[in-house]
Design a protein around this motif. Sequence first.
Motif, PDB file in Angstrom:
ATOM      1  N   LYS A  65       1.811  14.330  -4.317  1.00 47.63           N
ATOM      2  CA  LYS A  65       0.612  14.747  -3.201  1.00 47.63           C
ATOM      3  C   LYS A  65       0.820  14.653  -1.516  1.00 47.63           C
ATOM      4  O   LYS A  65       1.355  15.189  -0.675  1.00 47.63           O
ATOM      5  CB  LYS A  65      -0.586  15.812  -2.923  1.00 47.63           C
ATOM      6  CG  LYS A  65      -0.923  16.760  -4.511  1.00 47.63           C
ATOM      7  CD  LYS A  65      -2.429  16.944  -3.899  1.00 47.63           C
ATOM      8  CE  LYS A  65      -2.637  17.762  -5.091  1.00 47.63           C
ATOM      9  NZ  LYS A  65      -3.976  18.433  -4.708  1.00 47.63           N
ATOM     10  N   VAL A  66       2.450  13.517  -1.910  1.00 46.57           N
ATOM     11  CA  VAL A  66       2.600  12.904  -0.363  1.00 46.57           C
ATOM     12  C   VAL A  66       4.911  12.468  -1.219  1.00 46.57           C
ATOM     13  O   VAL A  66       4.544  12.569  -1.590  1.00 46.57           O
ATOM     14  CB  VAL A  66       2.053  11.257  -1.253  1.00 46.57           C
ATOM     15  CG1 VAL A  66       2.930  10.381   0.012  1.00 46.57           C
ATOM     16  CG2 VAL A  66       0.713  10.803  -1.433  1.00 46.57           C
ATOM     17  N   ALA A  67       4.606  13.133   0.082  1.00 46.06           N
ATOM     18  CA  ALA A  67       6.341  13.115   0.125  1.00 46.06           C
ATOM     19  C   ALA A  67       6.785  12.436   0.779  1.00 46.06           C
ATOM     20  O   ALA A  67       7.919  11.412   0.734  1.00 46.06           O
ATOM     21  CB  ALA A  67       6.508  14.540   0.913  1.00 46.06           C
ATOM     22  N   ASP A  68       5.714  10.946   1.958  1.00 45.05           N
ATOM     23  CA  ASP A  68       6.213  10.468   2.491  1.00 45.05           C
ATOM     24  C   ASP A  68       5.238   9.733   2.862  1.00 45.05           C
ATOM     25  O   ASP A  68       4.107  10.012   3.810  1.00 45.05           O
ATOM     26  CB  ASP A  68       7.582  10.395   3.730  1.00 45.05           C
ATOM     27  CG  ASP A  68       7.811   9.806   4.137  1.00 45.05           C
ATOM     28  OD1 ASP A  68       8.153   8.553   4.056  1.00 45.05           O
ATOM     29  OD2 ASP A  68       8.903   9.497   4.860  1.00 45.05           O
ATOM     30  N   VAL A  69       4.988   7.633   3.480  1.00 46.20           N
ATOM     31  CA  VAL A  69       4.211   7.865   3.834  1.00 46.20           C
ATOM     32  C   VAL A  69       4.323   6.789   4.331  1.00 46.20           C
ATOM     33  O   VAL A  69       5.457   5.623   4.522  1.00 46.20           O
ATOM     34  CB  VAL A  69       2.929   7.133   2.893  1.00 46.20           C
ATOM     35  CG1 VAL A  69       3.942   5.977   1.858  1.00 46.20           C
ATOM     36  CG2 VAL A  69       2.137   6.447   3.338  1.00 46.20           C
ATOM     37  N   ALA A  70       3.083   6.017   5.319  1.00 42.32           N
ATOM     38  CA  ALA A  70       3.245   4.954   6.130  1.00 42.32           C
ATOM     39  C   ALA A  70       2.517   3.980   6.694  1.00 42.32           C
ATOM     40  O   ALA A  70       1.168   5.226   7.052  1.00 42.32           O
ATOM     41  CB  ALA A  70       3.940   4.951   7.900  1.00 42.32           C
ATOM     42  N   VAL A  71       2.187   2.955   6.803  1.00 43.12           N
ATOM     43  CA  VAL A  71       0.917   2.332   7.021  1.00 43.12           C
ATOM     44  C   VAL A  71       0.688   1.232   7.651  1.00 43.12           C
ATOM     45  O   VAL A  71       1.455   0.187   7.861  1.00 43.12           O
ATOM     46  CB  VAL A  71       0.287   1.843   5.185  1.00 43.12           C
ATOM     47  CG1 VAL A  71      -0.942   0.873   4.816  1.00 43.12           C
ATOM     48  CG2 VAL A  71      -0.139   2.723   4.744  1.00 43.12           C
ATOM     49  N   PHE A  72      -0.134   1.155   8.337  1.00 44.16           N
ATOM     50  CA  PHE A  72      -0.537   0.135   9.555  1.00 44.16           C
ATOM     51  C   PHE A  72      -2.103  -0.327   9.710  1.00 44.16           C
ATOM     52  O   PHE A  72      -2.114   0.510   9.652  1.00 44.16           O
ATOM     53  CB  PHE A  72       0.530   0.406  10.910  1.00 44.16           C
ATOM     54  CG  PHE A  72       0.774   1.774  11.059  1.00 44.16           C
ATOM     55  CD1 PHE A  72      -1.009   2.574  12.438  1.00 44.16           C
ATOM     56  CD2 PHE A  72       0.821   2.837  10.800  1.00 44.16           C
ATOM     57  CE1 PHE A  72      -0.627   3.167  12.773  1.00 44.16           C
ATOM     58  CE2 PHE A  72       0.744   3.930  10.806  1.00 44.16           C
ATOM     59  CZ  PHE A  72       0.054   4.286  12.208  1.00 44.16           C
ATOM     60  N   GLY A  73      -1.434  -1.048  10.954  1.00 39.29           N
ATOM     61  CA  GLY A  73      -3.146  -1.953  11.524  1.00 39.29           C
ATOM     62  C   GLY A  73      -3.032  -0.982  12.934  1.00 39.29           C
ATOM     63  O   GLY A  73      -1.899  -0.641  13.554  1.00 39.29           O
ATOM     64  N   VAL A  74      -4.384  -0.645  13.051  1.00 43.55           N
ATOM     65  CA  VAL A  74      -4.374   0.142  13.773  1.00 43.55           C
ATOM     66  C   VAL A  74      -6.796  -1.361  14.654  1.00 43.55           C
ATOM     67  O   VAL A  74      -6.415  -1.705  13.114  1.00 43.55           O
ATOM     68  CB  VAL A  74      -5.372   1.674  13.923  1.00 43.55           C
ATOM     69  CG1 VAL A  74      -3.812   2.074  13.213  1.00 43.55           C
ATOM     70  CG2 VAL A  74      -6.303   1.765  13.060  1.00 43.55           C
ATOM     71  N   ILE A 113       0.321  -1.100  -0.431  1.00 41.58           N
ATOM     72  CA  ILE A 113      -0.076  -0.136   0.135  1.00 41.58           C
ATOM     73  C   ILE A 113       0.887   1.015  -0.099  1.00 41.58           C
ATOM     74  O   ILE A 113       0.585   1.824  -0.908  1.00 41.58           O
ATOM     75  CB  ILE A 113      -0.920   0.183   1.113  1.00 41.58           C
ATOM     76  CG1 ILE A 113      -1.927  -1.532   1.051  1.00 41.58           C
ATOM     77  CG2 ILE A 113      -1.663   1.034   1.576  1.00 41.58           C
ATOM     78  CD1 ILE A 113      -2.826  -1.519   2.455  1.00 41.58           C
ATOM     79  N   GLU A 114       2.180   0.969   0.849  1.00 42.11           N
ATOM     80  CA  GLU A 114       3.021   2.530   0.634  1.00 42.11           C
ATOM     81  C   GLU A 114       3.566   2.572  -0.310  1.00 42.11           C
ATOM     82  O   GLU A 114       4.091   3.877  -0.900  1.00 42.11           O
ATOM     83  CB  GLU A 114       3.842   2.329   1.359  1.00 42.11           C
ATOM     84  CG  GLU A 114       3.946   1.988   3.303  1.00 42.11           C
ATOM     85  CD  GLU A 114       4.468   1.534   4.161  1.00 42.11           C
ATOM     86  OE1 GLU A 114       4.641   1.688   5.406  1.00 42.11           O
ATOM     87  OE2 GLU A 114       5.008   0.973   3.910  1.00 42.11           O
ATOM     88  N   ASN A 115       4.121   1.785  -1.110  1.00 40.52           N
ATOM     89  CA  ASN A 115       4.529   1.871  -2.295  1.00 40.52           C
ATOM     90  C   ASN A 115       3.615   2.627  -3.768  1.00 40.52           C
ATOM     91  O   ASN A 115       3.974   3.259  -4.708  1.00 40.52           O
ATOM     92  CB  ASN A 115       4.710   0.353  -3.142  1.00 40.52           C
ATOM     93  CG  ASN A 115       6.008  -0.017  -2.394  1.00 40.52           C
ATOM     94  OD1 ASN A 115       6.704   0.388  -2.061  1.00 40.52           O
ATOM     95  ND2 ASN A 115       6.380  -1.648  -3.033  1.00 40.52           N
TER      96      ASN A 115
END
Length: 512
Positions: A426-435, A417-419
Amino acid sequence: MASIGLWNIAREQPDLTAVVDPDGRQVTYAELAAAADRYGRGFQAMGLEPGDAVVLLLPNGIDLVSVYFGAFQTGLYVVMANWHLVGAEVAYLIEDSGAKAFIAHERFAETATDALARTDVRGFAVGDLPGFEPLSSLGAGETGRPDVRTAGSPMLYTSGTTGRPKGVRRPLTGADPDDVPVAATWFFGIFGLAPFDGHVHVCGSPLYHTAVLNFVANSVQLGHTAVLMDRWRPEEMLRLIEKYHVTHSHMVPTQFHRLLDLPAEAREKYDVSSLRCMIHGAAPCPNEVKRRMLDWWGPVVVEYYAATEGGGTTIMADEWLRKPGSVGRPWPNSVVKVLDDAGEEVPSGTTGLVYMRMGTSSFQYHKDEEKTKAARVGDLFTLGDIGYMDEDGYLYLCDRKADMIISGGVNIYPAEIENELAVHPKVADVAVFGVPNPDWGEEIKAVVRPAEGAAPSEALTEELLSFAAGRLAKFKLPRSIDYVDELPRDPNGKLYKRKLRDPYWADRDRAI
């Protein structure tokens, strides 16, 4: 034929440039070898013996390289401390490694003085630091090679997903430090990097990282000038590439992203035709980012996957274009397998934990037999990465097991998903994780640092989710997006995802 190895080159080609300091000063092989000899004799005058350890808290520069080679040739373990640690954490490295000397820079005064106060180690400083002796006094007045000379080793501390970091300590080989290890020439040979041959290495990442230190040390040993950057800036790297006719480097995808963010006129301003092999690893690289780098720099972008503990894979540019997303096939003499939870090898195309081994080499996590055992199946070890092999033996990584999201019983890999989100303009950096999710167990959360000119808003969230919906299955779409000014990454690009994820789970735990 010219000899390789720092001290051999210093004897045969004393005026050859070994290192270019961040301030532009060029240091010859003769000068570097003399400094390393002085520090080596200084360590021995202190009573340090082969197998003892020293800790370095130094910025990229000739002082670090000189001290490293001084310790290396006297059989010492060299522990590189991350600049971003606090005093208590550096003190832990000193105590855990049993270090007999601590070398620090005044730039890190608060951390260094706190660490020294917590230990009884002897400290030496570049610059003025209370409680430290000047580094210039280490081996002052000493001349010639150290009396006892045997090859030392870096002692790298893993970042540690849980608990305190663990040192990876290999047995010393007893080799002559003038003899360049076969592994060094072999490893560089994988990338087509031969001794001398006009090679110039540019180092833009902190030398406390395993691969970064190895690339600089090996470059010097093989007669490649090493150009050091103190703080990495994309346009400055391009300037250095042009000025010193750089041929190779070790990079991370974050640096590619920032290079591509430069205005077109800046990217086109510098001549990068000297580049032969720009090697990247350490973090996943989005396919579109890599394609853009290949379009710009040509077929010189090479990827590898490896571990401090040993073993790995490589994929050249032409292979990657045939196998996009792969991290390559195992190195010669390296074993890579994908195993299930029972430790059995899985068929091609089936995901599992990636295990590897380098030849017959062994290691142990210092003072942690349980961690050593937990990472092993037989003589193979794992970093906790999930992946699969295709029918041609190419390895593909999905994510780290610790980062995998399980939502409604379905395994979801955040890296995928991050890739996809990372390539949105408009995205400079991103992290995806579970909550936490009361019905599904976990749901997908994205945290984004907006690109320059983009502001957090509901409209931006809708735009990003719509963009993702055209590229990902519905069950992989984030349920929500939060925005931050900066993601917690170290200078080598590694994301500390726990710092983002843990507060959401802590809130859940408090509510129970």
